[in-house]
Scaffold this active site. Structure first.
Site, PDB file in Angstrom:
ATOM      1  N   ASP A  70      34.865  43.079  34.176  1.00  0.00           N
ATOM      2  CA  ASP A  70      35.356  42.069  33.239  1.00  0.00           C
ATOM      3  C   ASP A  70      36.027  41.001  34.083  1.00  0.00           C
ATOM      4  O   ASP A  70      36.719  41.307  35.056  1.00  0.00           O
ATOM      5  CB  ASP A  70      36.353  42.668  32.246  1.00  0.00           C
ATOM      6  CG  ASP A  70      36.536  41.745  31.047  1.00  0.00           C
ATOM      7  OD1 ASP A  70      35.536  41.426  30.380  1.00  0.00           O
ATOM      8  OD2 ASP A  70      37.681  41.327  30.775  1.00  0.00           O
ATOM      9  N   TYR A 155      32.951  28.375  34.555  1.00  0.00           N
ATOM     10  CA  TYR A 155      34.029  27.429  34.862  1.00  0.00           C
ATOM     11  C   TYR A 155      34.021  26.953  36.320  1.00  0.00           C
ATOM     12  O   TYR A 155      34.938  26.254  36.739  1.00  0.00           O
ATOM     13  CB  TYR A 155      35.395  28.070  34.555  1.00  0.00           C
ATOM     14  CG  TYR A 155      35.596  28.424  33.086  1.00  0.00           C
ATOM     15  CD1 TYR A 155      36.117  27.492  32.196  1.00  0.00           C
ATOM     16  CD2 TYR A 155      35.241  29.678  32.584  1.00  0.00           C
ATOM     17  CE1 TYR A 155      36.300  27.803  30.858  1.00  0.00           C
ATOM     18  CE2 TYR A 155      35.413  30.003  31.243  1.00  0.00           C
ATOM     19  CZ  TYR A 155      35.940  29.058  30.390  1.00  0.00           C
ATOM     20  OH  TYR A 155      36.104  29.357  29.058  1.00  0.00           O
ATOM     21  N   ARG A 182      34.399  38.040  42.276  1.00  0.00           N
ATOM     22  CA  ARG A 182      33.335  39.050  42.095  1.00  0.00           C
ATOM     23  C   ARG A 182      32.824  39.549  43.454  1.00  0.00           C
ATOM     24  O   ARG A 182      32.565  40.734  43.627  1.00  0.00           O
ATOM     25  CB  ARG A 182      32.196  38.460  41.247  1.00  0.00           C
ATOM     26  CG  ARG A 182      31.157  39.486  40.805  1.00  0.00           C
ATOM     27  CD  ARG A 182      30.271  38.950  39.696  1.00  0.00           C
ATOM     28  NE  ARG A 182      31.052  38.586  38.525  1.00  0.00           N
ATOM     29  CZ  ARG A 182      31.443  37.338  38.231  1.00  0.00           C
ATOM     30  NH1 ARG A 182      31.079  36.319  38.977  1.00  0.00           N
ATOM     31  NH2 ARG A 182      32.193  37.111  37.164  1.00  0.00           N
TER      32      ARG A 182
HETATM   33  P1  IMP Z   1      33.210  38.615  30.300  1.00  0.00           P
HETATM   34  O1  IMP Z   1      31.747  38.795  30.098  1.00  0.00           O
HETATM   35  O2  IMP Z   1      34.042  38.975  29.107  1.00  0.00           O
HETATM   36  O3  IMP Z   1      33.684  39.293  31.554  1.00  0.00           O
HETATM   37  O4  IMP Z   1      33.425  37.053  30.462  1.00  0.00           O
HETATM   38  C1  IMP Z   1      33.513  36.443  31.693  1.00  0.00           C
HETATM   39  C2  IMP Z   1      33.599  34.913  31.502  1.00  0.00           C
HETATM   40  O5  IMP Z   1      34.537  34.403  32.439  1.00  0.00           O
HETATM   41  C3  IMP Z   1      32.276  34.245  31.823  1.00  0.00           C
HETATM   42  O6  IMP Z   1      31.461  34.122  30.689  1.00  0.00           O
HETATM   43  C4  IMP Z   1      32.748  32.888  32.352  1.00  0.00           C
HETATM   44  O7  IMP Z   1      33.076  32.047  31.285  1.00  0.00           O
HETATM   45  C5  IMP Z   1      34.034  33.259  33.066  1.00  0.00           C
HETATM   46  N1  IMP Z   1      33.755  33.591  34.476  1.00  0.00           N
HETATM   47  C6  IMP Z   1      33.789  34.830  35.053  1.00  0.00           C
HETATM   48  N2  IMP Z   1      33.443  34.763  36.338  1.00  0.00           N
HETATM   49  C7  IMP Z   1      33.171  33.473  36.595  1.00  0.00           C
HETATM   50  C8  IMP Z   1      32.738  32.813  37.777  1.00  0.00           C
HETATM   51  O8  IMP Z   1      32.485  33.399  38.841  1.00  0.00           O
HETATM   52  N3  IMP Z   1      32.591  31.484  37.667  1.00  0.00           N
HETATM   53  C9  IMP Z   1      32.835  30.797  36.522  1.00  0.00           C
HETATM   54  N4  IMP Z   1      33.203  31.377  35.377  1.00  0.00           N
HETATM   55  C10 IMP Z   1      33.383  32.723  35.417  1.00  0.00           C
END
Ligand code: IMP
Length: 197
Positions: A70, A155, A182
């Protein structure tokens, strides 16, 4: 090679995870090879809680090691928003340009040096209903005055990384992975996997 189910439905994340684990002695499996199930509710208050919820949920579909992550963007001047709601900020279907505009609107009175932000990636590895490994990677930066670059995803265009003097959308995929949340979290996973064999 150890099978490892990477439990994400996000193609951008999967691309990065594949790149980081390319040298690890694991046979990567994706959710496409797993039984189709609805996504779990991400009800945790932290990235770590949500990573664990997803890993336990998807891990119950297989006997293999399963990793879920996450991640999201925390902006200090916005009290940590959008945080665990990064994917749902302004609604799940909102465009990133609309999200950038809203962030800039909310930061209008905040000077450049006070625009600290970080990306966070928590991951959890589960097998047989038990958590085997957890870690978190972070990258510290600033919210740029305007979006720049076409690389990366999400972002990245508004995340300015001072050591590179560029946003994460202006650097190569390899450069981003070498310093970003990540890449760091999954490198730690690769180290842990190496220690098991
Ligand atoms: P999750 O699927 O709930 O973990 O949502 C993660 C969200 O955080 C993504 O959909 C992006 O909007 C943002 N995000 C996470 N990692 C990145 C990244 O490496 N670059 C830009 N946005 C990110």
């Amino acid at each position: 090679m150890t099978p490892l189910l990477v439990a994400t439905t996000n193609a951008d994340k999967l691309r990065e995870i594949r790149a980081v684990l390319a040298g690890a002695a694991v046979d990567l499996r994706t959710l496409e090879a797993a039984p189709r199930v609805p996504e779990p509710e991400e009800s945790g208050l932290t990235f770590a809680e949500n990573a664990r919820i997803k890993a336990l949920y998807y891990g119950a579909l297989t006997s293999h090691l399963t990793v879920a992550e996450d991640s999201g963007l925390e902006i200090d001047a916005l009290g940590g928003e959008p945080g665990v709601r990064s994917a749902r900020f302004l609604g799940p279907g909102a465009s990133y340009p609309a999200r950038f505009a809203e962030i800039q609107r909310r930061l209008a009175e905040v000077p450049e040096h006070a625009r600290q932000a970080r990306f966070v990636c928590a991951l959890s590895v589960v097998q047989d209903g038990e958590v085997r490994f957890e870690t978190t990677g972070t990258i510290e930066g600033l919210i740029a005055a305007e979006a720049r670059g076409i690389g990366g995803f999400g972002y990245d265009p508004i995340f300015f990384y001072p050591p590179f003097g560029r946003t994460l959308a202006e650097v190569s995929a390899a450069e981003k992975l070498s310093v970003a949340h990540r890449g760091l979290a999954f490198s730690a996973l690769a180290d842990w996997l190496r220690g098991r064999v």
